[in-house]
Design an enzyme around this catalytic site. Structure first.
Site, mmCIF file in Angstrom:
data_model
loop_
_atom_site.group_PDB
_atom_site.id
_atom_site.type_symbol
_atom_site.label_atom_id
_atom_site.label_comp_id
_atom_site.label_asym_id
_atom_site.label_seq_id
_atom_site.Cartn_x
_atom_site.Cartn_y
_atom_site.Cartn_z
ATOM 1 N N PRO A 1 0.834 -1.206 0.000
ATOM 2 C CA PRO A 1 0.000 0.000 0.000
ATOM 3 C C PRO A 1 0.868 1.255 0.000
ATOM 4 C CG PRO A 1 -0.651 -1.515 1.754
ATOM 5 C CD PRO A 1 0.626 -2.046 1.188
ATOM 6 N N GLY B 1 2.303 5.055 0.506
ATOM 7 C CA GLY B 1 2.246 6.134 1.503
ATOM 8 C C GLY B 1 1.906 5.662 2.903
ATOM 9 N N LEU C 1 5.549 1.686 4.421
ATOM 10 C CA LEU C 1 6.060 0.340 4.140
ATOM 11 C C LEU C 1 7.025 0.312 2.951
ATOM 12 C CD1 LEU C 1 2.699 -1.557 4.759
ATOM 13 C CD2 LEU C 1 4.613 -1.225 6.347
ATOM 14 N N GLY C 2 7.505 1.475 2.576
ATOM 15 C CA GLY C 2 8.574 1.532 1.573
ATOM 16 C C GLY C 2 8.099 1.361 0.144
ATOM 17 N N SER C 3 6.831 1.712 -0.130
ATOM 18 C CA SER C 3 6.345 1.476 -1.502
ATOM 19 C C SER C 3 7.130 2.300 -2.528
ATOM 20 C CB SER C 3 4.847 1.739 -1.615
ATOM 21 O OG SER C 3 4.593 3.101 -1.672
ATOM 22 N N SER C 4 7.462 3.552 -2.201
ATOM 23 C CA SER C 4 8.182 4.360 -3.197
ATOM 24 C C SER C 4 9.632 3.892 -3.326
ATOM 25 C CB SER C 4 8.116 5.847 -2.862
ATOM 26 O OG SER C 4 8.852 6.120 -1.704
ATOM 27 N N ALA C 5 10.241 3.504 -2.211
ATOM 28 C CA ALA C 5 11.630 3.015 -2.278
ATOM 29 C C ALA C 5 11.688 1.695 -3.052
ATOM 30 C CB ALA C 5 12.204 2.848 -0.878
ATOM 31 N N ALA C 6 10.684 0.840 -2.838
ATOM 32 C CA ALA C 6 10.650 -0.438 -3.571
ATOM 33 C C ALA C 6 10.439 -0.163 -5.057
ATOM 34 C CB ALA C 6 9.546 -1.334 -3.025
ATOM 35 N N ASP D 1 15.398 3.433 3.679
ATOM 36 C CA ASP D 1 14.338 2.682 2.990
ATOM 37 C C ASP D 1 14.871 1.943 1.763
ATOM 38 O OD1 ASP D 1 12.799 3.932 4.869
ATOM 39 O OD2 ASP D 1 11.286 4.671 3.478
#
Ligand code: MEV
Length: 295
Positions: A87, A89, A92-97, A138
């Protein structure tokens, strides 16, 4: 196709921005990116909420030129198809992943080998679009794909003889990492002594947690998580909802719980021996729950 897993911070978020250590682990949920040559270059999001706060278009406009500067003109003929289980924002690191998976997928398409450090350095340039001037934890933990000790841009793997279960409960997108980091900075400037004291107390917890992880003392890991949460509250980055979710976890058998990531919303993590039961409790209370194993 390239894949990059999300992350949780077990101890030390925010303090890490001031040069103190933090501990982070990858989680089982990932972002997948498929890069291919096409006449319709750009980004296609299957279910990735790149930025749940509504500035996705603005971010995307910066993404192509950044990728071109990192990987060259050939990027202008590439389409990236993005699917995510993380999910956006929510800490949980969505943008870094996404940053790591974009780089890996392009390198894969070009048949180019780069080591983890090179991928990490390139992903940092992308991560800066999303988060301004991040500590780097991250995208580093995500590129390393392990459990790490992170301080001043250096990562060390942490041995974990007894892996443990974490349940993540998600309240929804937070106000943004940049905003949360700026709020802590303002607190530091207004009240340097007390804030420094809190950051030092967080650093003590992080040191103790590393020791507890390495000796397999899971109960202490959990207790330290709960203590870290209280100090994050003192830094002003918790919310009543995050506090009550941590309480819900502990009332339902979790050994410890804390917010994870920037705070101001987002997610909590709870350490428990009964992950299925706790995930059901969170769902019953109306929250999305994810499970992962650390170690
Ligand atoms: C965000 O996942 C962690 C923070 O410490 C920000 C950073 O380290 O850049 C809040």
């Amino acid at each position: 196709m390239a894949k990059a897993f999300g992350k949780v911070i077990l101890a030390g978020e925010h303090a890490v921005v001031y040069g103190y250590p933090a501990i982070a682990s990858v989680i089982g949920q990932s972002v997948r990116v498929e890069a291919s040559y096409t006449n319709t270059p750009g980004f296609e999001f299957e279910n990735h909420h790149l930025n749940a706060r509504g500035d996705a278009e603005q971010l995307l406009e910066q993404l192509s030129p950044k990728l071109q500067s990192l990987l060259g003109e050939r990027i202008s003929k590439v389409q990236f198809k993005i699917t995510s289980q993380i999910p956006g924002g929510c800490g949980l690191g969505s943008s870094a992943a996404l940053s790591v998976a974009l780089i890996r997928s392009a390198l894969d398409l070009f048949g180019e080998q780069k080591n983890t450090q090179e991928v990490t350095d390139m992903a940092l340039e992308i991560e800066k679009i999303f988060h301004g001037n991040p500590s780097g934890i991250d995208h580093t933990v995500i590129a390393e794909e392990s459990l790490i000790w992170f301080q001043e841009n250096k990562a060390k793997h942490i041995q974990c003889p007894k892996p443990f279960n974490i349940v993540i409960a998600i309240t929804g997108p937070h106000a943004g990492t940049l905003k949360a980091v700026q709020a802590v900075r303002a607190r530091y400037e207004n009240n340097p002594q007390a804030t420094k004291h809190t950051l030092e107390a967080i650093a003590d917890i992080t040191h103790n947690m590393r020791e507890a992880i390495q000796t397999g003392d899971i109960k202490s890991v959990a207790t330290l998580m709960t203590e870290n949460h209280k100090l994050l509250g003192a830094l002003g980055v918790s919310t009543p909802e995050l506090d009550s979710l941590c309480k819900l976890a502990i009332d339902n058998g979790a050994l410890g719980a804390k917010l994870t990531g920037a705070g101001g919303g987002g997610s909590i993590i709870a350490l428990t021996h009964e992950p299925n039961r706790l995930a059901a409790v969170f769902k019953q209370a109306g929250y999305q729950a994810l499970q992962t194993v650390v170690g």
